[in-house]
Write a protein that holds these residues in place. Structure first.
Motif: not given
Length: 133
Positions: A84-95, A98-112
C-alpha cells in the motif's frame, strides 16, 4: 509489488527433528530469502498449499502452531502494508527498503497532513502576486 512465500527448510534438520521456516520475498524479479526468527517446526506439520503450520493431532505434542501462524500472519500483514505504501508514495523497491520495512517497526514514517494546512497552502498558491486594486 511485493509477495511473500513461506516454506520449511528441510535440509537443515536439528537434532530434535525440527527445521527452520524461511520466507521468500519476491519483488521486480528479485528474491530475498531469510529465516523467520523463532519459528521452528516439524516438517510433517507444515501445510504447503497454505504456507502455515497445522494443528497437531490429540496424541502429538503441542507444536505452538497458533504462535507460529500469528508470526507468519504479522509478516504477511507488514508486506501488505508495504504494498500500500509503495502504491501511494511511488517508492522504488530495493532490498534495503524491504528489509527495513520488515524488521524495523518505525523506521519508515508515512507523512499525513491535515486538510486545513493543505487547503491554506493551495489558497496561497493560487492567490495572485499583484497588489490589491
Amino acid at each position: 509489488m511485493i509477495s511473500v512465500y513461506f516454506f520449511p527448510k528441510k535440509e537443515r534438520l536439528y537434532k530434535d527433528g525440527t527445521c527452520p521456516v524461511f520466507m521468500q520475498v519476491s519483488y521486480n524479479g528479485n528474491r530475498i530469502r531469510r529465516p523467520v526468527q523463532g519459528v521452528r517446526i516439524n516438517p510433517k506439520h507444515w501445510v504447503s498449499d497454505k504456507g502455515r503450520v497445522k494443528k497437531p493431532s490429540k496424541t502429538e505434542v503441542d507444536n505452538n502452531y497458533q504462535e507460529f501462524n500469528t508470526r507468519l500472519d504479522e509478516i504477511q500483514g507488514r508486506i501488505n502494508e508495504a504494498n500500500k505504501y509503495i502504491l501511494i508514495n511511488k517508492v522504488r523497491l530495493t532490498e534495503k527498503f524491504i528489509l527495513d520495512w520488515l524488521y524495523k517497526e518505525n523506521s519508515i514514517q508515512i507523512s499525513k497532513k491535515v486538510f486545513e494546512p493543505i487547503f491554506d497552502e493551495y489558497l496561497n498558491a493560487i492567490r495572485p502576486n499583484s497588489a490589491e486594486r
